[in-house]
Design an enzyme around this catalytic site. Structure first.
Site, PDB file in Angstrom:
ATOM      1  N   ARG A 269      10.517  14.432 -20.363  1.00  0.00           N
ATOM      2  CA  ARG A 269       9.594  14.191 -20.109  1.00  0.00           C
ATOM      3  C   ARG A 269       8.745  13.219 -21.074  1.00  0.00           C
ATOM      4  O   ARG A 269       8.643  12.514 -21.048  1.00  0.00           O
ATOM      5  CB  ARG A 269       8.520  14.897 -20.249  1.00  0.00           C
ATOM      6  CG  ARG A 269       6.487  14.093 -20.335  1.00  0.00           C
ATOM      7  CD  ARG A 269       5.466  15.358 -19.828  1.00  0.00           C
ATOM      8  NE  ARG A 269       5.715  16.805 -20.812  1.00  0.00           N
ATOM      9  CZ  ARG A 269       5.016  17.161 -21.978  1.00  0.00           C
ATOM     10  NH1 ARG A 269       4.976  15.831 -22.913  1.00  0.00           N
ATOM     11  NH2 ARG A 269       5.543  18.562 -21.797  1.00  0.00           N
TER      12      ARG A 269
ATOM     13  N   TYR B 136      -6.892  -4.086  -5.302  1.00  0.00           N
ATOM     14  CA  TYR B 136      -5.936  -2.930  -5.243  1.00  0.00           C
ATOM     15  C   TYR B 136      -7.482  -2.039  -3.983  1.00  0.00           C
ATOM     16  O   TYR B 136      -7.665  -1.363  -5.178  1.00  0.00           O
ATOM     17  CB  TYR B 136      -5.438  -2.233  -5.501  1.00  0.00           C
ATOM     18  CG  TYR B 136      -4.243  -1.146  -4.467  1.00  0.00           C
ATOM     19  CD1 TYR B 136      -3.723  -1.107  -2.970  1.00  0.00           C
ATOM     20  CD2 TYR B 136      -4.607  -0.227  -5.314  1.00  0.00           C
ATOM     21  CE1 TYR B 136      -3.743   0.048  -2.041  1.00  0.00           C
ATOM     22  CE2 TYR B 136      -4.003   1.078  -4.947  1.00  0.00           C
ATOM     23  CZ  TYR B 136      -3.767   0.973  -2.698  1.00  0.00           C
ATOM     24  OH  TYR B 136      -3.434   2.362  -2.831  1.00  0.00           O
TER      25      TYR B 136
ATOM     26  N   ASP C  39      -1.962  -7.494 -11.719  1.00  0.00           N
ATOM     27  CA  ASP C  39      -0.848  -6.744 -10.630  1.00  0.00           C
ATOM     28  C   ASP C  39      -0.501  -7.972  -9.884  1.00  0.00           C
ATOM     29  O   ASP C  39      -0.932  -8.479  -9.212  1.00  0.00           O
ATOM     30  CB  ASP C  39      -2.810  -6.121 -10.326  1.00  0.00           C
ATOM     31  CG  ASP C  39      -1.511  -5.360  -9.143  1.00  0.00           C
ATOM     32  OD1 ASP C  39      -0.424  -5.601  -8.663  1.00  0.00           O
ATOM     33  OD2 ASP C  39      -2.292  -3.908  -8.608  1.00  0.00           O
TER      34      ASP C  39
ATOM     35  N   LYS D 290       6.385  -0.665  -3.361  1.00  0.00           N
ATOM     36  CA  LYS D 290       6.161  -2.024  -2.021  1.00  0.00           C
ATOM     37  C   LYS D 290       7.388  -2.722  -2.159  1.00  0.00           C
ATOM     38  O   LYS D 290       8.671  -1.948  -2.142  1.00  0.00           O
ATOM     39  CB  LYS D 290       5.193  -2.858  -2.551  1.00  0.00           C
ATOM     40  CG  LYS D 290       3.446  -2.291  -2.830  1.00  0.00           C
ATOM     41  CD  LYS D 290       3.174  -0.601  -1.691  1.00  0.00           C
ATOM     42  CE  LYS D 290       2.247   0.011  -1.701  1.00  0.00           C
ATOM     43  NZ  LYS D 290       1.183  -0.197  -2.584  1.00  0.00           N
TER      44      LYS D 290
HETATM   45  C1  LIG Z   1      -0.084   0.262  -3.614  1.00  0.00           C
HETATM   46  C2  LIG Z   1      -1.046  -0.407  -4.636  1.00  0.00           C
HETATM   47  C3  LIG Z   1      -1.151   0.047  -5.705  1.00  0.00           C
HETATM   48  C4  LIG Z   1      -1.291   1.855  -6.093  1.00  0.00           C
HETATM   49  O1  LIG Z   1       0.143   1.651  -6.170  1.00  0.00           O
HETATM   50  P1  LIG Z   1       0.951   2.973  -5.949  1.00  0.00           P
HETATM   51  O2  LIG Z   1       2.504   3.125  -6.046  1.00  0.00           O
HETATM   52  O3  LIG Z   1       0.633   3.508  -4.425  1.00  0.00           O
HETATM   53  O4  LIG Z   1      -0.024   4.269  -6.824  1.00  0.00           O
HETATM   54  C5  LIG Z   1      -1.889  -1.178  -7.064  1.00  0.00           C
HETATM   55  N1  LIG Z   1      -1.690  -2.323  -6.795  1.00  0.00           N
HETATM   56  C6  LIG Z   1      -1.487  -2.973  -5.672  1.00  0.00           C
HETATM   57  C7  LIG Z   1      -1.791  -4.061  -5.258  1.00  0.00           C
HETATM   58  C8  LIG Z   1      -1.165  -2.036  -3.976  1.00  0.00           C
HETATM   59  O5  LIG Z   1      -0.511  -3.182  -2.906  1.00  0.00           O
END
Ligand SMILES: *Cc1c(COP(=O)(O)O)cnc(C)c1O
Length: 428
Positions: free
Chosen positions: A67, A123, A188, A213
């Site tokens: 951890r 998001y 982001d 992604k």
């Molecule tokens: C999917 C997504 C998230 C969240 O990510 P997870 O891995 O699903 O927790 C945050 N920001 C954007 C732009 C996303 O497409």
């Protein structure tokens, strides 16, 4: 060999692998240990202390407990940090775990300031997390141009996303950083990837990825990562150590492997997306195509901030929610599924799914459908979309009584269940 002078494509392949030849292996080892034998109480204790404080393990004391530290995860982090021009990166079990840690760490380090400025659109999960009040932040939602006016003496963090999800709006990162006047800005960068955009070079303090992604790229890992300076990385590791939002080493291995092909995947998916977006613009069933540059790039960000247009497209359909329902269930090569950035193409309806928890007034239109373009042949993807988009035409043109266009009234009708669902969520 030092690799600091290498070009992006070489970094993507080699970063985080510098010591492999010395270890006598070609693929990065996967360390699945949850605990590590200790050389002595004293050495173990000192190493524990260093890691709990956000630092790296002491070589003599080792990594103690997974951890606190895992070498396979650390490899992926060092590689991603290189791609984002960052001093460090800290990986988490999901993008939302990363966002949670970023907010908690920033509030903790901010000397009592609790205000967060959230630049919409974001998001849906991020928007919802901020609105939930779970993290003890006071949140103001604003547009990029409102940041200077909305900033307060107790503002601890500005959060933005560009290209934004799902409308692909571009936000001028440097302008927001200037308007924030020293308040840290978190970007982001999930949609752009480090291949097309490096927000730290534009003054952002932290870059977040849902690594689920594009970084993973194959739809088989949920993960998040934040690239930043050493100080923020230490604060994030302290939060991660106590809250436990860890990335599993098997996931880290897959993500690290995914980075090697990231530049090639992003460019090929982008080339497909450009072709498909241009074709969609000529399609009679499509009222509007959202794709970077299609609005004329009013802020002049293409080429300056973002080195490309990416592989995400949104379309506004004539016929509203009902047509979106038909089209999403009529594709074959495009899978009807949320998420994005993988080698295979996906289609989904943001208002009903990814952006469902967002307040109704900030939610995407019911007629909007989002496409994540993959690595299939562009002509095959166009054929698939053409067939799916044609479903409405055969209905409206063959049945004389059916209205050719959904009236505003019927559109509202079809929006009702969504609005009610969101209101229930908002209350609950
Ligand atoms: C999917 C997504 C998230 C969240 O990510 P997870 O891995 O699903 O927790 C945050 N920001 C954007 C732009 C996303 O497409």
């Amino acid at each position: 060999m030092t690799s600091s002078h290498l070009q992006l494509d070489s970094v993507a392949v080699h970063a985080g692998r510098e010591d492999l030849a010395e270890l006598g292996v070609h693929a990065p080892p996967i360390d699945l240990s949850t605990t590590n034998p200790l050389s002595s109480i004293e050495a173990g204790g000192l190493s524990y202390e260093a890691m709990a404080g956000g630092g790296t393990p002491d070589p003599e004391g080792g990594s103690v407990y997974a951890r606190l530290w895992n070498p396979t995860v650390a490899r992926f982090e060092s590689a991603l940090a290189r791609l984002e021009h960052a001093e460090a990166a800290v990986a988490f079990s999901s993008g939302m775990a990363a966002m949670t840690a970023a907010i908690l760490a920033t509030l903790k380090e901010s000397g009592g300031r609790r205000h967060v400025l959230a630049v919409r659109p974001l998001y849906g999960g991020t928007d919802h997390l901020l609105a939930s009040g779970l993290l003890g932040a006071e949140v103001t939602y604003c547009s990029a141009s409102q940041v200077a006016a909305a900033r307060r003496p107790d503002t601890a963090l500005v959060v933005l996303e560009t290209p934004a999800n799902p409308t692909l709006d571009l936000v001028d990162i440097r302008a927001v950083v200037e308007a924030a006047e020293g308040t840290p800005v978190l970007v982001d960068n999930t949609f752009a990837t480090p291949i097309l955009q490096n927000p730290l070079d534009l003054g952002a303090a932290m870059v977040l990825h849902s690594a689920t992604k594009y970084l993973g790229g194959h739809g088989d890992v949920i993960a998040g990562v934040i690239a930043c300076g050493q100080e923020q990385a230490a604060a994030l590791r302290r939060v991660r150590a106590v809250t436990g939002g860890l990335l599993h080493p098997l996931g880290a291995y897959l993500l690290h492997r995914g980075l090697a092909t990231l530049p090639v995947r992003v460019r090929a998916q982008q080339a497909n997306a450009r072709r498909i977006a241009a074709w969609l613009q000529t399609h009679p069933s499509v009222a509007r195509v959202y794709y970077p540059g299609f609005d004329g790039d009013p802020l002049g960000l293409l080429g300056r901030q973002m080195d490309g247009t990416g592989a995400m497209i949104s379309i506004d359909l004539h016929g509203g929610y009902e047509q979106a329902e038909r089209v999403t269930s009529a594709t074959g090569l495009f899978t009807h599924a949320v998420s994005l950035g993988g080698v295979d193409s996906l289609i989904q309806h943001p208002a009903a799914l990814t952006h469902r928890p967002v307040a109704p007034r900030a939610r995407p239109a019911a007629s909007l459908v989002r496409l994540s373009i993959g690595l299939e042949d562009a002509e095959d993807l166009i054929t698939d979309l053409d067939r799916a988009l044609a479903t409405r035409h055969s209905i409206s043109f063959s049945a004389t009584a059916a209205p050719a266009q959904a009236t505003p009234e019927t559109r509202q009708e079809s929006d009702r269940p969504l609005v009610e669902a969101a209101e229930r969520l908002g209350r609950g």
